[in-house]
Design a protein around this motif. Structure first.
Motif, short mmCIF file in Angstrom:
data_model
loop_
_atom_site.label_atom_id
_atom_site.label_comp_id
_atom_site.label_asym_id
_atom_site.label_seq_id
_atom_site.Cartn_x
_atom_site.Cartn_y
_atom_site.Cartn_z
N ASN A 1 5.40 4.76 -18.35
CA ASN A 1 5.99 4.33 -17.08
C ASN A 1 6.52 2.89 -17.13
O ASN A 1 6.69 2.26 -16.09
CB ASN A 1 5.00 4.49 -15.92
N MET B 1 1.95 10.89 -3.08
CA MET B 1 1.96 9.43 -3.12
C MET B 1 3.36 8.93 -3.47
O MET B 1 4.06 9.52 -4.29
CB MET B 1 0.96 8.91 -4.15
N THR B 2 3.79 7.85 -2.83
CA THR B 2 5.11 7.27 -3.06
C THR B 2 5.27 6.85 -4.52
O THR B 2 4.35 6.35 -5.15
CB THR B 2 5.29 6.04 -2.15
N LYS B 3 6.49 7.04 -5.02
CA LYS B 3 6.83 6.54 -6.35
C LYS B 3 7.36 5.12 -6.19
O LYS B 3 8.37 4.90 -5.51
CB LYS B 3 7.90 7.42 -7.00
N TYR B 4 6.71 4.17 -6.81
CA TYR B 4 7.09 2.77 -6.65
C TYR B 4 7.89 2.26 -7.84
O TYR B 4 7.78 2.77 -8.96
CB TYR B 4 5.83 1.91 -6.51
N LEU C 1 -0.51 1.90 -11.87
CA LEU C 1 0.42 2.85 -11.26
C LEU C 1 0.24 4.26 -11.79
O LEU C 1 0.35 5.24 -11.04
CB LEU C 1 1.86 2.40 -11.52
N HIS D 1 2.51 7.21 -10.66
CA HIS D 1 3.01 6.96 -9.31
C HIS D 1 4.05 5.84 -9.24
O HIS D 1 4.33 5.33 -8.15
CB HIS D 1 1.85 6.66 -8.37
N GLY D 2 4.61 5.46 -10.37
CA GLY D 2 5.65 4.44 -10.32
C GLY D 2 6.07 3.98 -11.70
O GLY D 2 5.49 4.37 -12.71
N GLU E 1 1.16 -0.89 -1.35
CA GLU E 1 0.78 0.03 -0.28
C GLU E 1 0.52 -0.70 1.04
O GLU E 1 0.61 -0.09 2.10
CB GLU E 1 -0.46 0.82 -0.68
#
Length: 327
Positions: free
Chosen positions: A71, A1-4, A42, A45-46, A282
């Motif tokens: 985070n 999953m993308t790191k935002y 998040l 993931h961010g 997303e």
């Protein structure tokens, strides 16, 4: 999953709150609700980057509070000018309150954001008209590809020399619209944004009724002048979501998430804005989905006095499924 990466711009006021039940709560508010709500969603993931200015006496307490969330990066919370918002709220019923402001944050300016231009989303949650100026939105739009979410609570509220926080017309609204992607507000604020060419004296000040007949015209104007979505919260009636599809204005009502016991409504709008920010990460044009996240965070905010009300993504999405049948 993308790191935002998510930037949250707004004050972290030292709040003194008297609830509609007579209970007294003292806490740090506004952008803390937005940042913590997003951070919980998040998870790993961010990262959330609050940008705010504080009184020096509040810096340690605020950073200690946010340090509980691994985070959240607090490097952009500063107190160099020793200026920060200090607010007193007295609720006269569950949703209405009297407001006093006795401290004032110095504005968030472009140099505060120079290291954050690679953020995916900026969620701007000003509560008074000086905190996130137009020049800052212009700077973001010119130097970043981030989605800009802006809460109209800021430019529709001002503070008098007696400390009274009062609503006002957003007269220069059209100067701002090209630099905002998603414009969020409540119904009363929408009436500060869509005004007549001229009023009779007896018609001024009538902003608190539940009439929504002005919203389609306002939405069409705003969408024609730069924004991609207008979202107006309607308390227990959910939210009106306006956007364009194939060149035509679309309007959908996203139902609210039901709650049985409201403990504290302070920060609901800030939490709602956080839900929008997360929901668009997303899927940047799915405004209905984003409004579901927003409604859920706003509802969760009412359920207690602390930030423990916010849930993880899986827990939040289960509430959404229970309410909407899908995410």
């Amino acid at each position: 999953m993308t790191k935002y990466k998510v930037g949250v711009l707004g004050p972290i006021p030292r709040d003194h709150i008297t609830t509609h039940r007579g209970e007294v709560i003292e806490k740090y508010g506004c952008a803390t609700h937005t940042a913590i709500g997003i951070a919980k969603l998040l998870g790993a993931h961010g990262t959330v980057y609050p940008v705010s200015h504080l009184r020096k006496q509040d810096e340690k307490a605020v950073k200690d509070l946010l340090a509980e969330y691994s985070n959240i990066d607090t490097d952009h919370i500063t107190c160099d000018a020793d200026q920060g918002d200090v607010i007193r709220l007295t609720f006269i019923d569950q949703n209405n309150r009297l407001e006093k402001q006795t401290g004032f944050m110095n504005p968030i300016v472009p140099k505060d954001l120079e290291a954050l231009l690679d953020c995916d989303v900026f969620v701007c949650v000003p509560i008074t008209d000086f905190e996130v100026p137009l020049e800052t939105l212009k700077f973001i739009k010119e130097h970043s590809d981030a989605i800009i979410i802006f809460d109209a609570h800021g430019p529709t509220n001002t503070c008098t020399t007696s400390g009274d926080r009062l609503t006002k017309f957003w007269v220069d609204r059209d100067q701002w619209l090209p630099y905002i992607d998603v414009l969020k507000m409540n119904l009363e604020e929408s009436k500060c944004c869509w005004f007549e060419k001229e009023y009779r004296l007896e018609d001024l000040g009538q902003l608190t009724d539940n009439d929504t007949s002005h919203l389609p015209a306002f939405a069409a104007h705003a969408l024609d002048n730069g924004i991609k979505s207008l979202i107006v919260t309607l308390d227990s009636n959910g939210g009106s979501v306006f956007f364009k599809e194939n060149g035509r204005v679309q309007h959908e009502i996203v139902a609210s998430v039901p709650v049985t016991d409201v403990v504290d409504t302070t920060g609901c709008g800030d939490s709602f804005a956080g839900g929008l920010g997360y929901g668009l990460l997303e899927d940047p044009t799915n405004y209905i989905r984003a409004a579901k996240y927003a409604n859920t965070l706003g509802a969760l905010r009412t359920q207690g006095r602390t930030f423990d009300v916010f849930k993880t993504r899986s827990e939040t999405e289960q509430i959404m499924r229970n309410t909407y049948g899908s995410i």
